[in-house]
Structures are given as structure tokens and as C-alpha cells.
Design a protein around this motif. Structure first.
Motif, PDB file in Angstrom:
ATOM      1  N   LYS A 183       0.854  -1.182   0.000  1.00 29.35           N
ATOM      2  CA  LYS A 183       0.000   0.000   0.000  1.00 29.35           C
ATOM      3  C   LYS A 183       0.893   1.235   0.000  1.00 29.35           C
ATOM      4  O   LYS A 183       2.040   1.186   0.418  1.00 29.35           O
ATOM      5  CB  LYS A 183      -0.868   0.038   1.267  1.00 29.35           C
ATOM      6  CG  LYS A 183      -1.626  -1.238   1.555  1.00 29.35           C
ATOM      7  CD  LYS A 183      -3.035  -1.159   1.053  1.00 29.35           C
ATOM      8  CE  LYS A 183      -3.884  -2.321   1.500  1.00 29.35           C
ATOM      9  NZ  LYS A 183      -3.802  -3.517   0.750  1.00 29.35           N
ATOM     10  N   GLU A 184       0.333   2.337  -0.475  1.00 35.10           N
ATOM     11  CA  GLU A 184       1.015   3.638  -0.454  1.00 35.10           C
ATOM     12  C   GLU A 184       2.409   3.563  -1.085  1.00 35.10           C
ATOM     13  O   GLU A 184       3.359   4.145  -0.578  1.00 35.10           O
ATOM     14  CB  GLU A 184       1.112   4.176   0.980  1.00 35.10           C
ATOM     15  CG  GLU A 184      -0.233   4.397   1.631  1.00 35.10           C
ATOM     16  CD  GLU A 184      -0.125   4.898   3.057  1.00 35.10           C
ATOM     17  OE1 GLU A 184       0.867   5.581   3.383  1.00 35.10           O
ATOM     18  OE2 GLU A 184      -1.040   4.611   3.841  1.00 35.10           O
ATOM     19  N   GLU A 185       2.504   2.823  -2.191  1.00 35.72           N
ATOM     20  CA  GLU A 185       3.818   2.673  -2.811  1.00 35.72           C
ATOM     21  C   GLU A 185       4.230   3.935  -3.568  1.00 35.72           C
ATOM     22  O   GLU A 185       3.397   4.662  -4.097  1.00 35.72           O
ATOM     23  CB  GLU A 185       3.859   1.462  -3.749  1.00 35.72           C
ATOM     24  CG  GLU A 185       3.194   1.646  -5.086  1.00 35.72           C
ATOM     25  CD  GLU A 185       1.705   1.386  -5.065  1.00 35.72           C
ATOM     26  OE1 GLU A 185       1.096   1.517  -6.138  1.00 35.72           O
ATOM     27  OE2 GLU A 185       1.142   1.074  -4.018  1.00 35.72           O
ATOM     28  N   SER A 186       5.508   4.158  -3.578  1.00 40.00           N
ATOM     29  CA  SER A 186       6.126   5.235  -4.341  1.00 40.00           C
ATOM     30  C   SER A 186       7.302   4.600  -5.069  1.00 40.00           C
ATOM     31  O   SER A 186       8.185   4.023  -4.432  1.00 40.00           O
ATOM     32  CB  SER A 186       6.598   6.337  -3.393  1.00 40.00           C
ATOM     33  OG  SER A 186       7.381   7.276  -4.090  1.00 40.00           O
ATOM     34  N   ILE A 187       7.288   4.668  -6.400  1.00 38.87           N
ATOM     35  CA  ILE A 187       8.318   4.021  -7.211  1.00 38.87           C
ATOM     36  C   ILE A 187       8.943   5.063  -8.117  1.00 38.87           C
ATOM     37  O   ILE A 187       8.245   5.729  -8.873  1.00 38.87           O
ATOM     38  CB  ILE A 187       7.726   2.868  -8.046  1.00 38.87           C
ATOM     39  CG1 ILE A 187       7.064   1.834  -7.122  1.00 38.87           C
ATOM     40  CG2 ILE A 187       8.808   2.225  -8.907  1.00 38.87           C
ATOM     41  CD1 ILE A 187       6.264   0.783  -7.849  1.00 38.87           C
TER      42      ILE A 187
END
Length: 149
Positions: free
Chosen positions: A28-32
Motif C-alpha cells: 500500500k502507499e507505494e512510491s516508485i
């Protein structure tokens, strides 16, 4: 401040691409953030914070690379950059990371997708149809998906 854990990474390759798996469930709440030289990932899994900050062995083509967040992992197909002035030569890398010491601690080989360099033609490329399907996300700089409150 919450402790940030290093996310487990598995990888395999073909002469033209890398297949990277961040082995976390229900991210969840991934930042890539994928650039031509590094990958930065942050996300939550089971209420724990995880991150990855790696510098690739050689440069990659961020704009033609894709990723997908699945229930059991985040999977990426990262295209390798072709050497300058050479449209034909593509090569296998000896490792994923520029830093050999970090490689030993942070990265494992994805034996399910592993192919020897001399067996690549028989095996073909990565099968992107099932896992990646139609909901691919292309890297165009930084990507985040935050939970709406």
C-alpha cells in the motif's frame, strides 16, 4: 519515527531486459521512482514501512520499463539501455547492482525466471501476458499511489 525495513528483491534477466520482483504482500502507499541509473521504492506491507534504494550495474531505459503492483509482490520489467552506437549488441550483466557488497545482502536471484545466457533463445523473453496483462504502468519519472482518506 517508525523503523524502515529493506524490501526483499529478486531478479532475473535476458539480454535486453531485467525482471525485478519486490517480494512484499499487499503493498500500500507505494512510491516508485525509476531513473536510468537507479530504483527507489517505498511502500507499506502488513503495517510495516519498506524501501529499496539501488543503483544499477549499468544504465537502463526507464521510459520503456513497466511495473505492476500485485497482491503478493511488485513486479517490474526494466529494459536495459543498448550500448552507444551499437544497435545489435545486448548483453547479460554479471550482477544487478553497481555495488557488489550491497548485492550480496539485498538481492537474490529469481530462480523461477532464471535462464543461462546460452539458453536464452530456447527460453524466449519474459512472459508478460499473464502477470502484466493490460494494466501495465509505464515509468515516466516518479509514481506514487497514496491511500485516500
Amino acid at each position: 519515527m517508525a523503523k524502515v525495513n529493506t524490501a526483499p528483491i529478486k531478479w532475473a534477466q535476458r539480454s535486453d531486459s531485467l525482471y525485478i520482483t519486490i517480494a512484499l504482500q499487499d503493498v500500500k502507499e507505494e512510491s516508485i521512482d525509476l531513473s536510468d541509473s537507479e530504483l527507489k521504492f517505498k511502500g507499506k506491507s502488513n503495517d510495516k514501512e519498506y524501501e529499496v534504494n539501488i543503483e544499477f550495474f549499468k544504465s537502463v531505459d526507464a521510459k520503456d520499463s513497466t511495473y505492476k503492483v500485485l497482491p503478493r509482490s511488485v513486479q517490474m520489467c526494466v529494459m536495459k539501455n543498448k550500448p552507444e552506437g551499437d544497435d545489435e549488441t545486448e548483453e547479460f550483466w554479471p550482477r544487478l547492482l553497481k555495488d557488489k557488497a550491497l548485492e550480496k545482502n539485498q538481492v537474490k536471484i529469481d530462480w523461477d525466471r532464471y535462464v543461462d545466457e546460452d539458453e536464452e533463445e530456447e527460453a524466449g523473453g519474459f512472459d508478460m501476458s499473464g502477470e502484466f496483462g493490460l494494466r501495465l504502468r509505464f515509468f515516466k519519472g516518479r509514481h506514487s499511489r497514496k491511500k485516500k482518506t
